[in-house]
Design a protein around this motif. Structure first.
Motif, short mmCIF file in Angstrom:
data_model
loop_
_atom_site.label_atom_id
_atom_site.label_comp_id
_atom_site.label_asym_id
_atom_site.label_seq_id
_atom_site.Cartn_x
_atom_site.Cartn_y
_atom_site.Cartn_z
N MET A 1 -42.52 14.36 43.93
CA MET A 1 -42.80 14.29 42.51
C MET A 1 -41.49 14.44 41.75
N SER A 2 -41.27 13.53 40.79
CA SER A 2 -40.03 13.61 40.03
C SER A 2 -40.25 13.11 38.60
N ILE A 3 -39.28 13.43 37.76
CA ILE A 3 -39.22 12.93 36.40
C ILE A 3 -37.80 12.41 36.19
N ASN A 4 -37.62 11.70 35.11
CA ASN A 4 -36.31 11.19 34.75
C ASN A 4 -35.83 12.02 33.56
N PRO A 9 -32.94 10.82 37.88
CA PRO A 9 -34.15 11.32 38.53
C PRO A 9 -33.98 12.79 38.89
N VAL A 10 -35.04 13.56 38.66
CA VAL A 10 -35.01 15.00 38.92
C VAL A 10 -36.29 15.35 39.67
N GLU A 11 -36.14 16.08 40.77
CA GLU A 11 -37.31 16.54 41.52
C GLU A 11 -38.00 17.65 40.74
N LEU A 12 -39.31 17.57 40.66
CA LEU A 12 -40.07 18.60 39.96
C LEU A 12 -40.15 19.85 40.82
N PRO A 13 -40.23 21.02 40.19
CA PRO A 13 -40.32 22.26 40.96
C PRO A 13 -41.65 22.34 41.70
N GLY A 14 -41.64 23.07 42.81
CA GLY A 14 -42.87 23.25 43.58
C GLY A 14 -43.89 24.11 42.85
N ASP A 15 -43.43 24.98 41.97
CA ASP A 15 -44.31 25.87 41.23
C ASP A 15 -44.85 25.14 40.00
N LEU A 20 -41.58 22.86 31.05
CA LEU A 20 -40.54 21.83 30.96
C LEU A 20 -39.26 22.46 30.40
N LEU A 21 -39.39 23.34 29.43
CA LEU A 21 -38.23 24.02 28.86
C LEU A 21 -37.46 24.79 29.92
N ASP A 22 -38.17 25.56 30.74
CA ASP A 22 -37.49 26.34 31.77
C ASP A 22 -36.87 25.45 32.84
N LEU A 23 -37.50 24.34 33.17
CA LEU A 23 -36.89 23.40 34.10
C LEU A 23 -35.57 22.89 33.53
N LEU A 24 -35.59 22.49 32.27
CA LEU A 24 -34.38 21.95 31.65
C LEU A 24 -33.27 22.99 31.56
N ARG A 25 -33.59 24.16 31.06
CA ARG A 25 -32.56 25.19 30.81
C ARG A 25 -32.13 25.92 32.07
N GLU A 26 -33.08 26.38 32.85
CA GLU A 26 -32.75 27.29 33.95
C GLU A 26 -32.45 26.58 35.26
N ARG A 27 -33.08 25.45 35.49
CA ARG A 27 -32.87 24.78 36.78
C ARG A 27 -31.88 23.62 36.67
N LEU A 28 -31.90 22.92 35.53
CA LEU A 28 -30.98 21.79 35.36
C LEU A 28 -29.75 22.16 34.53
N LEU A 60 -45.98 21.98 30.72
CA LEU A 60 -45.65 22.23 32.11
C LEU A 60 -44.85 21.04 32.64
N ALA A 61 -43.80 21.32 33.38
CA ALA A 61 -42.95 20.25 33.89
C ALA A 61 -43.74 19.23 34.70
N VAL A 62 -44.70 19.68 35.51
CA VAL A 62 -45.46 18.77 36.37
C VAL A 62 -46.32 17.79 35.57
N GLN A 63 -46.61 18.09 34.32
CA GLN A 63 -47.38 17.18 33.48
C GLN A 63 -46.64 15.87 33.22
N TYR A 64 -45.34 15.88 33.41
CA TYR A 64 -44.52 14.74 33.03
C TYR A 64 -44.00 13.97 34.24
N GLU A 65 -44.67 14.11 35.36
CA GLU A 65 -44.30 13.36 36.56
C GLU A 65 -44.22 11.87 36.23
N GLY A 66 -43.12 11.25 36.64
CA GLY A 66 -42.94 9.82 36.45
C GLY A 66 -42.54 9.41 35.04
N ARG A 67 -42.34 10.37 34.16
CA ARG A 67 -42.00 10.04 32.77
C ARG A 67 -40.53 10.29 32.50
N SER A 68 -40.08 9.85 31.33
CA SER A 68 -38.67 9.94 30.95
C SER A 68 -38.48 10.97 29.84
#
Length: 168
Positions: A1-4, A9-15, A20-28, A60-68
């Motif tokens: 599962m990934s988003i752009n 391309p960015v792999e979505l977290p398993g959790d 989405l905010l925490d994915l952007l700030r803390e992981r990316l 939630l980051a996983v809501q945006y799978e396949g989106r930009s």
């Protein structure tokens, strides 16, 4: 599962609970998007998803799978500021700058909404194909993005300058 994100391309977290905010700030480490209230009330975390503005702290980051997803870091092209970023500078559309990334992303999404003919609470002609961006329209449409410093006049001027004529 990934988003752009910003063209990458960015792999979505398993959790699935990661916002989405925490994915952007803390992981990316894309810290331009700000965590303000973390309750969807201030707009500091606004980003664009497929060109539409969203509040990333409530998503939630996983809501945006396949989106930009486009963050403030993705607005500049080939080292040149986006015209709206340049307009914010020219019109003093910021003081402390904390809300500026969310203001920029929200304004671009808002301008696209107006071009598509989506009315606001102050739109006079509800049947128009596109809505002209007047000061009142901009103030109403940007009311979900708070600026604690009071740079609202500069923000409106910058949006009028860069977006009212159909800027990108």
């Amino acid at each position: 599962m990934s988003i752009n994100v910003n063209g990458n391309p960015v792999e979505l977290p398993g959790d699935p609970r990661v916002s989405l905010l925490d994915l952007l700030r803390e992981r990316l480490l894309l810290t331009g998007t700000k965590k303000g209230c973390n309750q969807g009330a201030c707009g500091a975390c606004s980003v664009l998803v497929d060109g539409e503005r969203i509040i990333s702290c409530l998503a939630l980051a996983v809501q945006y799978e396949g989106r930009s997803v486009t963050t403030v870091e993705g607005l500049a092209e080939d080292g040149a500021l986006h015209p709206l970023q340049a307009a914010f500078i020219a019109h003093d559309g910021f003081q402390c700058g904390y809300c500026t990334p969310g203001q920029l992303c929200s304004a671009l999404g808002m301008a696209a909404e107006a071009r598509r003919g989506l009315p606001s609470a102050v739109t006079a002609d509800l049947e128009a194909d596109s809505m002209p961006l007047t000061r009142d329209e901009i103030r109403e449409r940007m009311s979900g993005n708070l600026c604690r410093c009071g740079a609202h006049n500069g923000i409106v001027d910058a949006i009028l300058d860069a977006c009212a004529g159909g800027g990108r």
